[in-house]
Structures are given as structure tokens and as C-alpha cells.
Design an enzyme around this catalytic site. Sequence first.
Site, PDB file in Angstrom:
ATOM      1  N   LYS A 203      28.506  80.404   2.419  1.00  0.00           N
ATOM      2  CA  LYS A 203      27.898  79.853   3.517  1.00  0.00           C
ATOM      3  C   LYS A 203      26.966  78.770   2.505  1.00  0.00           C
ATOM      4  O   LYS A 203      26.123  78.683   2.116  1.00  0.00           O
ATOM      5  CB  LYS A 203      27.292  80.029   4.276  1.00  0.00           C
ATOM      6  N   GLY A 255      16.973  78.669  -1.835  1.00  0.00           N
ATOM      7  CA  GLY A 255      16.773  77.403  -1.117  1.00  0.00           C
ATOM      8  C   GLY A 255      15.184  77.822  -0.761  1.00  0.00           C
ATOM      9  O   GLY A 255      14.190  78.110  -1.672  1.00  0.00           O
ATOM     10  N   SER A 256      14.379  77.856   0.487  1.00  0.00           N
ATOM     11  CA  SER A 256      13.065  77.719   0.653  1.00  0.00           C
ATOM     12  C   SER A 256      12.330  78.977   0.692  1.00  0.00           C
ATOM     13  O   SER A 256      13.213  79.927   0.651  1.00  0.00           O
ATOM     14  CB  SER A 256      12.984  76.845   2.081  1.00  0.00           C
ATOM     15  N   THR A 257      11.526  78.582  -0.294  1.00  0.00           N
ATOM     16  CA  THR A 257      10.287  80.301  -0.082  1.00  0.00           C
ATOM     17  C   THR A 257      10.541  80.982   1.188  1.00  0.00           C
ATOM     18  O   THR A 257      10.726  82.388   1.621  1.00  0.00           O
ATOM     19  CB  THR A 257       9.061  79.851  -1.667  1.00  0.00           C
ATOM     20  N   GLY A 260      13.450  82.679   1.754  1.00  0.00           N
ATOM     21  CA  GLY A 260      13.790  83.546   1.014  1.00  0.00           C
ATOM     22  C   GLY A 260      12.295  85.057   1.656  1.00  0.00           C
ATOM     23  O   GLY A 260      13.348  86.041   1.458  1.00  0.00           O
ATOM     24  N   GLU A 277      16.547  82.422  -5.619  1.00  0.00           N
ATOM     25  CA  GLU A 277      15.717  80.896  -6.356  1.00  0.00           C
ATOM     26  C   GLU A 277      15.701  79.884  -4.827  1.00  0.00           C
ATOM     27  O   GLU A 277      16.374  79.855  -4.435  1.00  0.00           O
ATOM     28  CB  GLU A 277      17.423  80.588  -6.568  1.00  0.00           C
ATOM     29  N   CYS A 311      13.948  71.596  -6.474  1.00  0.00           N
ATOM     30  CA  CYS A 311      13.101  72.587  -6.228  1.00  0.00           C
ATOM     31  C   CYS A 311      12.068  72.558  -7.376  1.00  0.00           C
ATOM     32  O   CYS A 311      11.183  73.691  -7.392  1.00  0.00           O
ATOM     33  CB  CYS A 311      13.901  73.740  -6.140  1.00  0.00           C
TER      34      CYS A 311
END
Lengths: 499, 317
Positions: A203, A255-257, A260, A277, A311
Site C-alpha cells: 500500500k 512511517g511514523s513511530t 509503528g 522503519e 526519517c
Amino acid sequence: MAVTKKKSVKKNNTIKLKFDTSWLYAPAPESKSAATIKPQYDLFINGEWQKPSGGKYFDTINPANEEKLSEVADANEADVNKAVTAARNAYEKVWKKMPAKERAKYIFRIARMVQERARELAIIESLDGGKPIRESRDFDVPTAANHFFYYAGWADKLEYAFPNRTAASVGVAGQIIPWNFPLLMAAWKIAPALATGNTVVLKPAETTPLTALKLAEIIQESGLPEGVVNIVTGAGATGAAIVNHPDINKIAFTGSTEVGKIIQRSIAGTNKKVTLELGGKAANIIFEDAPLDQAVEGVINGIYFNQGHVCCAGSRLYVQESVSKQVIRKLKDRIESLIVGDPLDKNTDIGAINSKQQLETIRKYVKIGKEEGAEMYESSCSLPGRGFWCRPTLFTNVAQSARIAQEEIFGPVLAILTFRTDDEVIEKANNSPYGLSAGVWTDKGSKIFNMTKRMRAGVIWANTFNKFDPTSPFGGYKESGFGREGGLHGLLPYVKLIN
Amino acid sequence: MEKRAIKKSSLSISENGIEEKKSTRRLEVLKTYKIYIGGQFPRTESGRYYVAKNADGKQLANVCLSSRKDFRDAVVAARGAFGGWSGRAAFNRGQILYRMAEMLEGRKAQFIEELTQQDSTKGKAEKEVNLAIDRLIYYAGWCDKFQQVFSAVNPVATSHFNFSVPEPTGVVSIIAPQNDSLLGLVSVIAPVIAGGNTCVLLASESKPLCAVTFAEVINSSDMPGGVVNILTGKVSELAPWFVDHMDVNATIYCENDSSVQKMMQEKSALNVKRIIFYNSVKWDTEKGQSPYFIMDTQEIKTTWHPIENIAGSGAGY
């Protein structure tokens, strides 16, 4: 002494380049005509374009002028289920059984076709995401192609990668990628998954789906067996459907923490393998003995590359006190000369902010930075009237505890802090929940290795910054995630080791 | 002679409670089973205990029922020891692991004795202790070798020198295997510390004796305090804290309880902890040892540096 006194003028180590008047560059726009964007895109499932079962589409716009580029299908749970079923069938019936060297040739073929269509992909990447054409042309697209090329070669050599173990494929991989490097992230995810014999449901981010859909066209054209790669577009709900699908064996997320962590919770109690990641707040450290002009270039590249939507961006600058005034002046001069504007112009250094939402986040942090008492400086450049823009910005007098020094902004905003000793800067640099990347600038070899060893981060750049290569593993320590992408170490997240 | 003496005296410990009849000469000195934090042997701060029993229900010892606070103290000790331990020469870590094996060998009889108290047969106990010693030797040897096997120099396309090496994750919390009370314990601690991590371990709840005695082995092996911390207590009480703590980087769990596993995976999201399950490992086989166990608590660090372009500067070979 008298002679020098007579001649003395105000000492200034920086020679300012004046770009404001006669030195203006003439526009050099890349032509849009080399790219074809369809008015509407469906979902790429089982080797064909399928209508979304909910019948819904959403717009994808050009962040540089807010004009609609196309509309793409919004995949719901039923669509994701179809894609996973297609991937499962392809895995069990075709891909798993195919001799590895044949698998390799498909991936090589995709690499070549990405190269062939590089110009088109670069234009679409810049149109859809707002990044300067120079970056998409010279970095995103070629690195994506190289990534396929690199992992293609691994497919029939896996027995050399894991000593005393046999690497078996995992099954169906669900992959969710961000909007900052849309095509490159797709390549980072798909290439190692295919090389190790897995099939894929991917996606792309909702603001930047077009190059992934173009990649789907390439994949279709390459003759890759149907269902091996499926690409479904949508927002968070589509991602959640992938994460929670019971027939997926592996989740790979960039993506963002924050997201995640949600994913990590969601897959609890399942046997899904996962790689994350996530975010970062990289410390970039300049020692007094560093070649300062090079260091300043590196810092500029570290934070303003891709509008700071990186990032691993070097968003916390630590300058040794003895050179801090000089470095800050050079940085201010340098951001003044950065060209902000049309992403398709080949002279552009900083393009458009990816979305309105992201621009608001950046503005929020700039406001917080001022309220916290740091001093803001921004380029005086003019900005286009339409679209989402942010001037290259830096903050001085930032406290270690300031939110702009602790939290990821994901924009062209640099926080500058100072230090005196090695131990102090190590302490400060490592004082972060993140640990994705870090940088150090010094002329002394032993100091480089001391710093690179003691900094707790997955990628360390010494006397350089923001360099990437398919052979080079990338990934974080601590809350920046786990698992590696790239290189030999990037194979492990996609295999089961058996005896 | 000395060995025999130890054996004799420890045999009477095993018949705890009937020394009076047997020994009129002197009263046996019983061991207090305490926990091991930061290189010291405190009692649990909670003042609580539980009674370790064998299968027949015979009381073996009063064992510390460690609390959340004990665990937090242990994490502080482990974090404090991390810089020194991970920064040590790998060769030196190997020497210390080897020293642990030497110490264990020297106290073999005591461990066999404790294992038999905890329902093992003598033959099995001896085999387990031998395997545990050999396992320490195995990992002692890996300390300065696994990095070479799992590192890479990466041939990047730009003019840079680029290499990737494993580095320890940090502080690891471990719930030890419940059955192989010595071998399991050694098999999970050794790869973690061989790789330069520090750890806090919860001993087997039903068979805690060997874990405490093993702490004495560690304590006499030149191991810096805080590298290994050993608690005794209830898995059901402490497991959530083991995975909750924000200064723990990874958690190892060795049982097959899916509800505990799910709880751990959920909580691990708090600080993106690495969660490692060893639920089907047979520790008494060759499969119970491998450098891949070391790699489970390693991170890969990649370092870049520019190279001056030799060809560009006109120099030939």
C-alpha cells in the site's frame, strides 16, 4: 602592525554570494509531456486492474499548485482480502516453486524497465510528491532501479547469506510505505521480498500513490506472474486491513513511530514477522577541527534534502562552541542561497511540502520552537502563491529538552545546539528515544571512530550525510524501529532460517 | 579431599531437617537464597518470600519473592554496566565467559546436588551441568568471532567506504526457561552477554536454586557487577514489568504460554522493544546453541565515510 591596521577591514570569513539580482537562474522546467498520468487508477490485484468494491476513489493532488492529478481507488477490507488471496495463490502455486534463478530474472527485468522509464517516473514523483526534479531524477528513481537490480542477484544465492542455515521464504508480505520517497520505498520493500521468494501486497501512501501505480504498470508489462505483486491504494483503514489480515505472514512498515507502535500492538498474539522503519531525530555533530565549509554543505543536505521529509534527516545540529558562531553564520548565508520553488524546475533545491497536513505540523513546531524561547531564522526567499511551502528554517539557542530538539518535525527545520567536549556531545546525541541515524564532522580519524562507535544509531555518516545505496543496510536502534533494509542484512526480515 | 568434604556436607543439606539425628558433631550451615543485583546479593526489598519445593512437596528453601522495585533496581544496575561491558574488548568478554565455565566446573558437585534436590536424577543432573559448562565455553569462543561472521563491507556505488557491524541492543530482560533450571539459564544468558548486552533475568519459578548459585559463579568470574542480574519470583507477577520498562531494549521469553506472549508483544510497543520467543528450543541438544542466538539481541550499525578518488587525483597503481 601599523600597515595591517591601515588596511584592515571588518573581518568576515564568509564571502557572501549575492544571488538576488543579476545572478537569478532562468527557469529550467522539466516537461510534463514526457509523463502520462491516467485520470483514474484502479487497484492492481492478481495482475489486473480491478475496480474498488466500495466504488470509492480519492484525489491525489500536486502539492506545488494544489491541482488534481488523478483519482485513485480507495481499497476497503474486501479489496485487501482479494489482494491477499491473490498473493497467497501466487505464492503457493507459482512463486514458491519457481527456480530461484528464474525468479531473479523477473526482478532484473523490472529493474531494467524502471531504468527505461526513469524520466517519466521522476516527473510523476515530483508532480505527486512535490520533491525537486533533480532529486527524483538523480536519486529516487535510479536508486529504486538499482535496488531491484541488487536484490535480483541475491535470489539464487541465498545459501551464501546465512552460514549453516537454510533460508526459506515466509509467505505473503504486507507492506505499507510512506510518502517521502514513494517509488524508492516501494523498491526497498518489493525487491528483497521477491528475491527471497515471497509475494506482496503493498500500500503506497495516500498522498503519493502514482509512482507505485506506475510501477504496477511496469510489473504487469514485465510479465511477472499474476498475484506476485499486488498494489492497493487507500489511507489508514486500508493499511489496518493489511496489518490485521490473518493470512499475511509478514508486515513491513515504514512511517511514523506512532503508527509503528499501533502496528506492533495490532499484530500481538499472531505469528506475523515484522520490520519497522520508524522516525528519527538524527544528531549531526560538527567538531572545531572539521572542514567547516564541507560540514555546512553536509548539514544543509542533511536537513533540507527532500524538504526535510526524511526519517534520517540531520535535524539536531550539535556544533562545538568554539566554531558555533562561524558555522551558524555560514548556515544562514547558505539557506539564503537555496532555491525554493517549482519542483519541476531543474534549479530547484527545495520543493513543495508534501501535504497541507504536513505543512500544518511543521508550522505547529515552528510556533512551539519560538514559544520555547529558541531564536528562529528563515530564508528571505519568496514563496509561490498556491501550494504548500515552507522556507528553510533554523533555530539557534535551542535547549536539549526543547520539543524541537526531541520530536521529529519532518520538515525543513533545523535545531542548533552547542557543546564543548566529546563526552558531552555523546550524552546529548544519545539522549533521544530515536536511534535511526547520526552524523559527525571532524578531520581526526580516531575521533571519527570513537564517535561512530558510541552513537546509538543504525546508520552513521562521518564527514558525509544522507547517503544511501542498495548494498548498504538501513534501519534503526531503539524507537526508530527494527530490521534492516538494503544489503545482505536486508534479506533476513524476509526469510525463515531452518536447518 | 576437599571435593569429598563438600559433597558430604551438601548431602546433609539435601536431607534438611534431619541433621540432628545424623550429625551430632556440628550443625549444618544452611544457605540463604538471595537475589543478585549490581554485583551484590541483597534480599528482595519487599521482604517477601516463597517456599521452593520439590515434586514431593518437600521444602527446599525460602526464596526471595522479588518485586517490581527489585526489577527496576536491577535495570538501573544493568544500564549502568552496559557502557563498560559493551565497550570492553570482545576478547576480554570471552575470557570472562571462559572464567565462568571454570568456576562452574569447580562447583559442579554443588550444582548436581541442587538439581537432584529439584527432582533431577543424578545422571541427568551431571549431564546438565556438563552441558552448561560446555555451553559457556562455546559462547566464550564466539565473543570475538560472531562479529566477523555477521559483518559486511558493502560495495557502495559512490566513493565511500561503508561497513556494517553488529552491536549489542542494550539492556535485555529475560524470563528463563522453567524446566532446564541450569542449562536453560546458561543458554539464554550466555549469548546475550557474549554479544555485549547486559541483562536482568527471572529464574525458573519452581526450580530457583541453581539460578542463585549460578549468580555466585558469575560473581567470582571477574564479571563486572550489573552485567547479569538475577531475580527469583513469580513469572505471573513480574512478566508484565519485564516488558513494560522503558529502559529495557529487548525481552526474551522461553515458554509456550500464548497469553503471556500476546501480553508481551502488546506491551513491547511502548518503546518498540525487541521481543524474542524461544518456545520450542531444546536446550539439551545442539540446537540449543548457535551464533544466531547472539544475533537475536544485536543491532546492525552501518558507517559511511568518503574516499578520496584515487583515479581522479591522477595516481596510478
